[in-house]
Structures are given as C-alpha cells and as structure tokens.
Design a protein around this motif. Structure first.
Motif, mmCIF file in Angstrom:
data_model
loop_
_atom_site.group_PDB
_atom_site.id
_atom_site.type_symbol
_atom_site.label_atom_id
_atom_site.label_comp_id
_atom_site.label_asym_id
_atom_site.label_seq_id
_atom_site.Cartn_x
_atom_site.Cartn_y
_atom_site.Cartn_z
ATOM 1 N N ARG A 420 0.807 -1.220 0.000
ATOM 2 C CA ARG A 420 0.000 0.000 0.000
ATOM 3 C C ARG A 420 0.838 1.267 0.000
ATOM 4 N N ASN A 421 2.062 1.186 0.540
ATOM 5 C CA ASN A 421 2.897 2.387 0.632
ATOM 6 C C ASN A 421 4.370 2.127 0.328
ATOM 7 N N GLY A 422 4.733 0.897 0.001
ATOM 8 C CA GLY A 422 6.122 0.577 -0.335
ATOM 9 C C GLY A 422 7.043 0.431 0.853
ATOM 10 N N HIS A 423 6.514 0.456 2.077
ATOM 11 C CA HIS A 423 7.359 0.356 3.261
ATOM 12 C C HIS A 423 7.997 -1.034 3.353
ATOM 13 N N VAL A 424 9.316 -1.058 3.505
ATOM 14 C CA VAL A 424 10.032 -2.321 3.724
ATOM 15 C C VAL A 424 9.826 -2.737 5.172
ATOM 16 N N LYS A 425 9.271 -3.925 5.396
ATOM 17 C CA LYS A 425 8.914 -4.368 6.735
ATOM 18 C C LYS A 425 9.892 -5.386 7.311
ATOM 19 N N ALA A 426 10.565 -6.154 6.464
ATOM 20 C CA ALA A 426 11.556 -7.132 6.939
ATOM 21 C C ALA A 426 12.546 -7.385 5.814
ATOM 22 N N TRP A 427 13.827 -7.526 6.186
ATOM 23 C CA TRP A 427 14.899 -7.663 5.180
ATOM 24 C C TRP A 427 15.950 -8.600 5.771
ATOM 25 N N VAL A 428 16.163 -9.740 5.139
ATOM 26 C CA VAL A 428 17.205 -10.689 5.551
ATOM 27 C C VAL A 428 18.044 -10.996 4.315
ATOM 28 N N GLY A 429 19.296 -10.537 4.323
ATOM 29 C CA GLY A 429 20.136 -10.668 3.137
ATOM 30 C C GLY A 429 20.911 -11.964 3.041
ATOM 31 N N SER A 430 21.080 -12.671 4.159
ATOM 32 C CA SER A 430 21.785 -13.958 4.154
ATOM 33 C C SER A 430 21.462 -14.676 5.453
ATOM 34 N N ARG A 431 21.931 -15.896 5.573
ATOM 35 C CA ARG A 431 21.649 -16.661 6.794
ATOM 36 C C ARG A 431 22.389 -16.104 8.000
ATOM 37 N N ASP A 432 23.588 -15.557 7.784
ATOM 38 C CA ASP A 432 24.396 -15.040 8.883
ATOM 39 C C ASP A 432 25.240 -13.892 8.351
ATOM 40 N N PHE A 433 24.946 -12.675 8.791
ATOM 41 C CA PHE A 433 25.638 -11.494 8.276
ATOM 42 C C PHE A 433 27.129 -11.546 8.563
ATOM 43 N N GLU A 434 27.519 -12.058 9.724
ATOM 44 C CA GLU A 434 28.938 -12.082 10.086
ATOM 45 C C GLU A 434 29.716 -13.082 9.236
ATOM 46 N N GLN A 435 29.065 -14.148 8.771
ATOM 47 C CA GLN A 435 29.718 -15.108 7.893
ATOM 48 C C GLN A 435 29.581 -14.730 6.425
ATOM 49 N N GLU A 436 28.481 -14.112 6.072
ATOM 50 C CA GLU A 436 28.203 -13.769 4.687
ATOM 51 C C GLU A 436 27.517 -12.408 4.641
ATOM 52 N N ALA A 437 28.307 -11.359 4.398
ATOM 53 C CA ALA A 437 27.759 -10.006 4.356
ATOM 54 C C ALA A 437 27.143 -9.676 3.007
ATOM 55 N N PHE A 438 27.372 -10.512 2.012
ATOM 56 C CA PHE A 438 26.795 -10.277 0.685
ATOM 57 C C PHE A 438 25.277 -10.316 0.783
ATOM 58 N N ASP A 439 24.626 -9.331 0.185
ATOM 59 C CA ASP A 439 23.185 -9.161 0.321
ATOM 60 C C ASP A 439 22.459 -9.851 -0.833
ATOM 61 N N HIS A 440 21.734 -10.939 -0.520
ATOM 62 C CA HIS A 440 21.005 -11.678 -1.544
ATOM 63 C C HIS A 440 19.630 -11.089 -1.823
ATOM 64 N N VAL A 441 19.332 -9.943 -1.226
ATOM 65 C CA VAL A 441 18.086 -9.231 -1.528
ATOM 66 C C VAL A 441 18.314 -8.203 -2.622
ATOM 67 N N GLN A 442 19.352 -7.381 -2.465
ATOM 68 C CA GLN A 442 19.577 -6.282 -3.397
ATOM 69 C C GLN A 442 20.773 -6.488 -4.300
ATOM 70 N N GLN A 443 21.780 -7.234 -3.868
ATOM 71 C CA GLN A 443 22.994 -7.372 -4.673
ATOM 72 C C GLN A 443 22.965 -8.576 -5.607
ATOM 73 N N ALA A 444 22.417 -9.690 -5.145
ATOM 74 C CA ALA A 444 22.467 -10.929 -5.925
ATOM 75 C C ALA A 444 21.457 -10.885 -7.063
ATOM 76 N N ARG A 445 21.894 -11.267 -8.243
ATOM 77 C CA ARG A 445 21.004 -11.426 -9.388
ATOM 78 C C ARG A 445 20.989 -12.897 -9.798
ATOM 79 N N ARG A 446 19.801 -13.481 -9.737
ATOM 80 C CA ARG A 446 19.640 -14.901 -10.071
ATOM 81 C C ARG A 446 18.429 -15.071 -10.988
#
Length: 799
Positions: A420-446
């Motif tokens: 309804r307004n584009g608000h991002v409510k939850a964002w998880v980019g990987s299973r563990d940020f400290e082990q994998e900081a690469f963001d599979h939401v915005q950076q990864a293209r599959r």
C-alpha cells in the motif's frame, strides 16, 4: 643599415649601465649584511616574530572552529529505529563505547599523565618548557615529541584538518586547536575525550574497547600493570603491540611504571615487584553486534550518508534519529524462519555433498573449483605447473574441506514490503551477516524461474486475453535464430488437451507459458516487467524470458509483486519515514510518491485472481494445507534448471513477502528433485513468516483484495450479499505524495501435484453462491502455525 647598427650599440650601452648599477647595489647589500648596524639587527629580530604572528593569524581560519570542537567531543552517532520504536543499529564512526572519566580506573589516568604530560593540570594547552626541550633535543639529533595531551587530542579529533606531516604549519595548527580546546573544555573533559578517542589497533577506539580487546575486562577494572601496558602503546601502537611484539610491550610497560615512580604515583618497592610480572594478555577482537536487520542497515547507511552530505549533517556526530519502515516483530519472525529453514536445508546439502561420489578430487566440477581458487593461482605464480598445483591442493585436506564448506553453504534472501505504501517491513540478506555479508536481496542477481511467469500472463490480460481462454498442452518449438530452436518442456509429457490460462499459471505449465509469450511478444513482456518493478536488471527480450532466464534481484521481484497487490500501481520500496535531530525535532519526513500505474486495476485484479489458483490448487497449495493460512492470498513458486534456485513470493493486501534459496555458485545445487523445488525450499520460509504474522495479528486475516468497482444490477446485488455475510471492510490508507529533500538455461518448474493429464471442463455452478462460500471460508482467522517436518528426516530420500 647604419641606423640598425646604431640602435644595437645604444641597447648594448644601456644594458651595460643597468648591469653595473645592479652589481653595485648587490655589493652594498652584501656589505650591509656583513657589517649590519644596530638598528638593522633590531629590525631583523623584530621581523621574525612579526612574520610568525602574521602566519599564525592567517592559519586560524583553517583550524576547526569552537563549535566543531564541541560537536566532535560530544559525538552522537545516528540512531536507527524501527517503525515500532526498537533500536536496529547505531552508525558509529569507530568501534568505540564512550565511558565517563569516573568509570575509568585511576591507574590509567595516573599512568597517562605521568608518561605523556606530567604538567597537564598546570598548562593551558601548550607546555612551553617541554616544547623548548624537545626542540633542543631534536636539533642535537635526539628527536623527541613535545606535544601535550591536548595537542594529541587535537590531532586525534581532526586528522584531516590538522594533518600528520612533521611540518611547522601542522605544529602551529595543532597548537591553535589545542588552545581552542582548552578554552571551551575543563581538564577532566579533555582527559575523558582523549581516553575515549585514542586508537588501540584492531578497530578498538577508546580505553573501554582497549580493555575488552587486550584484557577481557572493563575500563574501571584495569589494574596498574594493564593500565601501564595500554598507556605504553600510545607511543607507537604497532611497535609496542602486546600481541605481536610482547617483549617490546613489556619493556615499554616498565618504562611507564618508572615514570609513575618518578611522578610519585608508585613507590620504588612497588616497581621492583610489578616490573617482574608478565604481560598476561587476554586478547579478543571486539566486533559490533550486527543488530536484527544488518543488511537493511547497510543499505540504509549508504542512503543516509548521501542524504547527510546534501543537507549538511554528520551521521556520526549530530545525533540524528532515523525512523525506518522496518517492523521489529516482522523482522524477528523473518530471522527465525530463515534460520530454521536454512539449518534444515544445510543438513540436506551436507548429506548430498558428503558423498564420495559428489565431492571427489576426480569430479570435473570440483577440479574447476580448485582451478578457480586463489590458492591455485598463487601456486601457478610461484612457478608450479598446473598438474603440480592441482595435485598439491587435492592432497591438502584442510584446503579441500574449506573449499567444500564455502561452495556448499546454503544461502537465503528474504524481503517483505507493504504494497500500500512501499514500506520495507523485513529484510534478511543472508543466513548469517557475520559469515556472509553479501546481500542476496539487493545485490544478488539470479534467474527467477517461474516467478517471472505472471509478467507474461499480465501482458496477455492487458492485451485482452481472458483467464478462461485455452491453449493446447502440446510440444512447443520456437525458432530463436537461424538454426537454434527452443523446446520448453514440463515435468510430464504434454497431455494434448486444452488448458485455460488460469490453470496454466496455477500449475505452472511451461508449454502454455511459452505459447503465450510468443503471442504477446517478449519485448512487451520485458517492458511490462520493467514498469512493474524490475527496473535495474537487464531483461533480454527472447522467448525463454517467459521462464525467467534473465537474472533479477529479489528486491525487484517483491516490488513487482507489490505492484500487483497494489492494484497495478508501482511504488518504490521505502526505507525511512522520518529523520529527527538529537532534540527530537523533525528535520524531514518521507512518504511514497503517487503510484506509477503499470497495469490498469481490472487487469491487475484479473492477474491476481489467477494467481490465487496457485495457492488454492496449484504449486503453492502448501500455504493452505501445511501452514493453515485461510487469508486471501495469491502467489507464485519458481525453480530454475537443475534446482539451482528456489523462489516463492506471496501477496496479501497488507504485506508481500518473497524468498530465494540457493548457493552463491549456481553450479552447486541441493541434488534433490524434492528439496530443490521452490515449493519445498523457499515456500516454507514465506509460509512460516505469514503464519506468524497472521497469528500475531500484525496483518489482518480478514482483509481481502477488492475487485475494481463496477456498476449495474449485479454489482449492487453482490455488495448487498457481502454486507450481510461479511464483516465491515477494512479501510485501506491511500499513498501520499512523497516529501523529499532538496548461455542460457531453461528453468524447470516443480511438478507439485500438477493438473491431471486431461483437465475436465470447469463446472459451471452458481457464481454468486460460489462467491459467498469463498468469502465465508476465507474470512476465517488463520489457523496456528503447523510444525514443519525437519528436512533432516528426509535425508534418506537422497540415498
């Protein structure tokens, strides 16, 4: 000719006279320098401090202002808050925790003043005696530092404005800044600021982080030996590093202890006892906690830095309060389901790749991984042959184990937005940020697989097709070049029967979708997808685009599905709603712009209604049967070639959520036709998330997608029946205008109980009664979340 000669002679005589005059004047000047008069000597002596004073005055505007000194010493990093007021992150300039002077051990203060500046309480920022002594020693070849603690603080606070070069200009700017600091701060404030800003290596800034890093204690618990060790490092952090250079650090510690004896902070007897004790370092790097939404915070930081630069703020020192769109409860639910499903799928991956036949030095894929590794490149660079490098690395058990872990680590991306307004409510980019900081939401293209199919059907409906239109389920051959032919297939042979477009989407029939894109045109499908939200990734307008062969990001796909849920209007995902200053005054507010209409409302609703079939009877039916979700939802599953990528996106009127599951290297798969499907890898994440959200009433289970209003008798009768049998409709807030500051693989869809080989005609019952029954059924509250079967229990299916 004679006149020219005469002219040259005149010029020569003039030049001779000028040269003679200059020579006589220079000779006179040299004589005056050899035998100056008393007046000339006094004038020269007075000129030196006058020039120096003038130079100092010129440099004053180029040193930090008093207001900036106050701001730097009372640094307040930006606080990032969720929509419900929970702290998500803090944007510190360094890894530092500020502690008051009263919370610092007196031994630290005694060691610091005795060693670095024993007249600290007597001078006003500059110690003239120490400066003069340092200058004399430097002239004699024994270079020494003469900076006071206040001068050192000036260097630490303003390294760019003051500089580090050993020049007169730097020393003057440092002295001016020190005088300013003394003018606005007390001695205790200067000490507190100094001890909280001084660096101690290993990304530890300030005495508190240094105490934790080197001695696993707090600043107020440091004893005299620990205090002397840390103060001793200030002379040269690297040279006196107690971790790498313990002998030097020990000697330097004892030097500090001697200074404490000299300044009567220790007795000689205490020194004799203490100097014989070892360092006893308890080293551990200090890392900042990542917070509940670290990938979101990283993206927000980039945006906030640009905003601050445009508006003259500092994200490190101005105490900004950034109120985001994240819901901490939804974020916690997302973290939980990602962790649970990720751990279960990792067990499957470990079992699949733990077999000797899967991960073997004889495997061509494993050998490719070895050749692509940095270790292989380093071996070649050292002169080894490819054969020698391969043999050595294959025999290195530690290397092979690390390579296997790296390549077979399951990764997940998850995103939820309010359509309804584009608000991002939850964002998880990987299973563990400290082990994998690469963001599979915005950076990864599959490759999105069949989650891309709604764009094909949406374009067909936009061009006038109906969900009841039928195509023959038959073998498809599409010429895509002079010699190349594309032949998409499904999990089962074609039935030869006519299938409606609605069923083609619900059961994810590749043959139907391929025929459809050939009719509507790949270029128009790509254009629609861009309008709906796939705006950064490149879409190749070829027939195989229908099955999701062009890589995209999860963020783009969830935003595009949000367009469907929003009645065809695209809204750019929004991260921030408001920014306040440290006093709570609003600096700027942000709200969504008017929606960019990508689909007409009736077309968007037709598409959404068809996607309900995916959930009610198609590949996403586990949302109903396994997770007990009764709310009005629609969605789509997706699986790519060899199960490399699993996707699922689900739409509710108040929330759209999507998940991607796979490995960082698409050549690695789960090696399971069951767990590799999006319906079994990604759907449980979204299903568990939605079940939790519905049960906690974070979204309303009774809200329905509203069909575009129409007129006429039938519409009035339908509305009358709804008013009798349905609860009061939930009012939906309208988006407000934004307030802003100045070689391809053919994906394969999971079979997941496909349509029967022969689809019988759909029964034509009373549409009004069917609608009433649907309203009554789906308006019930969502059932409690059912327990997921553990993926580990199905490991046997791999064997």
């Amino acid at each position: 000719m004679a006149s020219i000669r005469s002219l040259f002679c005149d010029l020569k005589r003039a030049a001779t006279r000028i040269a003679t005059g200059l020579s006589s004047r220079l000779a006179g000047t040299l004589d005056a320098l050899r035998y100056p008069t008393r007046r000339e000597v006094i004038g020269t002596l007075l000129a030196v401090p006058a020039v120096l004073l003038l130079y100092v005055l010129i440099l004053i505007p180029f040193t930090p202002s008093i207001s900036n000194i106050r701001k730097a010493s009372s640094e307040q990093p930006a606080q990032v808050l969720s929509a419900d007021g929970k702290k998500l992150a803090e944007f510190k300039q360094s890894n530092r925790e500020w502690v008051a002077l009263s919370e610092i051990s007196p031994q630290v203060i005694n060691a610091l003043i005795a060693t670095e500046d024993h007249r600290f309480y007597d001078h006003f920022g500059l110690d003239w005696r120490r400066t003069a002594a340092a200058a004399l020693n430097s002239f004699s070849g024994d270079r020494q530092g003469g900076s006071t603690l206040t001068q050192q603080l000036a260097r630490n606070l303003y390294p760019e404005a003051i500089g580090r070069a050993p020049t007169l200009t730097r020393k003057i700017k440092e002295a001016i800044t020190a005088l300013k600091i003394e003018a606005v701060h007390s001695k205790d404030e200067i000490l507190e600021t100094y001890l909280n800003t001084v660096p101690f290596l290993y990304n530890a800034y300030g005495i508190e982080m240094a105490a934790r890093t080197y001695f696993d204690t707090s600043a107020d618990q440091l004893d005299v030996l620990q205090s002397a060790t840390l103060v001793g490092m200030l002379k040269g952090n690297s040279y006196y590093n107690p971790v790498l250079n313990p002998e030097r650090a020990l000697q330097r510690r004892n030097t500090v202890l001697k200074q404490m004896v000299k300044r009567e902070k220790l007795t000689a007897k205490q020194f004799d006892s203490l100097s014989k004790k070892p360092l006893r370092i308890d080293f551990e790097r200090q890392t900042e906690p990542p917070g509940p939404a670290p990938h979101f915070a990283r993206q927000l930081r980039k945006w906030l830095i640009a905003w601050a630069d445009r508006n003259g703020y500092s994200i490190h020192g101005d105490g900004l309060v950034v109120r985001t769109t994240i819901d901490s409860r939804l974020q916690a639910a997302a973290n939980q389901v990602v962790t649970r499903q990720g751990n279960g799928l990792q067990n499957i991956a470990n079992a699949a790749w733990g077999r000797r036949s899967a991960w073997s030095t004889d495997s061509s894929l494993v050998q490719v991984f070895i050749r692509e590794s940095p270790e292989y490149g380093a071996a070649i660079a050292m002169g080894r042959t490819p054969e020698q490098s391969m043999q050595e690395l294959q025999a290195d058990k530690a290397f092979m184990l690390a390579l296997k872990r790296q390549k077979t680590l399951i990764q997940i991306g998850f995103l939820a937005i309010d359509p309804r307004n584009g608000h991002v409510k939850a964002w998880v980019g990987s299973r563990d940020f400290e082990q994998e900081a690469f963001d599979h939401v915005q950076q990864a293209r599959r490759q999105p697989g069949s989650t891309f199919k709604p764009f094909v059907y949406g374009e067909a409906f936009r061009q006038g097709a109906s969900p009841d239109d039928r195509l023959i389920d038959q073998a498809v051959e599409i010429h895509v070049g002079d010699t190349e032919v594309w032949r998409p297939t499904d999990g089962a042979p074609p039935s030869g029967e006519a299938i409606t477009l609605s069923d083609g989407l619900a059961y994810s029939k590749n043959t139907i979708t391929a025929q459809l894109i050939e009719q509507v045109g790949p270029a128009k499908v790509a254009k629609l997808a861009r309008h709906m939200g796939v705006r950064q990734s490149k879409l190749e307008a070829v027939p195989s685009l229908a099955l999701g062969t062009s890589p995209v990001t999860l963020k783009e796909m969830v935003a595009a599905y949000g367009t469907i849920a929003n009645g065809g209007g695209y809204l750019e995902p929004l991260l921030v709603t408001r920014i306040e200053d440290r006093d709570g005054q609003v600096i700027e507010e942000f709200s969504p712009e008017d929606a960019d209409i990508a689909l007409e409302p009736d077309v968007a609703y037709t598409l959404l209604d068809s996607m309900r079939g995916v959930i009610n009877r198609g590949t996403g039916r586990d949302i109903r049967t396994r997770y007990g979700i009764r709310a009005d939802v629609a969605g789509k599953t997706g699986t790519t070639q060899d199960n490399a990528d699993g996707w699922f996106i689900l739409m509710h009127r108040q929330l759209v959520a999507g998940a991607w599951v796979g490995f960082n290297d698409s050549r690695v798969t789960l090696r399971s036709d069951y767990w590799g499907q999006g319906a079994h890898s990604a759907l449980p994440i979204v299903g568990g998330f939605f079940a939790n959200a519905l049960r906690a009433r974070l979204i309303d289970p009774g809200v329905r997608f509203a069909a575009p209003e129409d007129s006429g008798l039938w519409a009035r009768i339908r509305d009358w029946f709804r008013s009798l049998l349905s609860p009061e409709p939930v009012a939906e807030p309208k988006p407000q205008r934004s307030v802003k500051p100045a070689r391809k693989q053919e994906p394969r869809e999971e079979p997941a109980t496909p349509a029967p080989a022969v689809l019988p005609p759909q029964p034509q019952g009373d549409p009004l009664q069917e609608k009433i029954d649907q309203i009554m059924t789906e308006s019930n509250e969502a059932e409690p979340l059912q327990t997921d079967p553990s993926p580990a229990e199905k490991v046997e299916t791999l064997r």
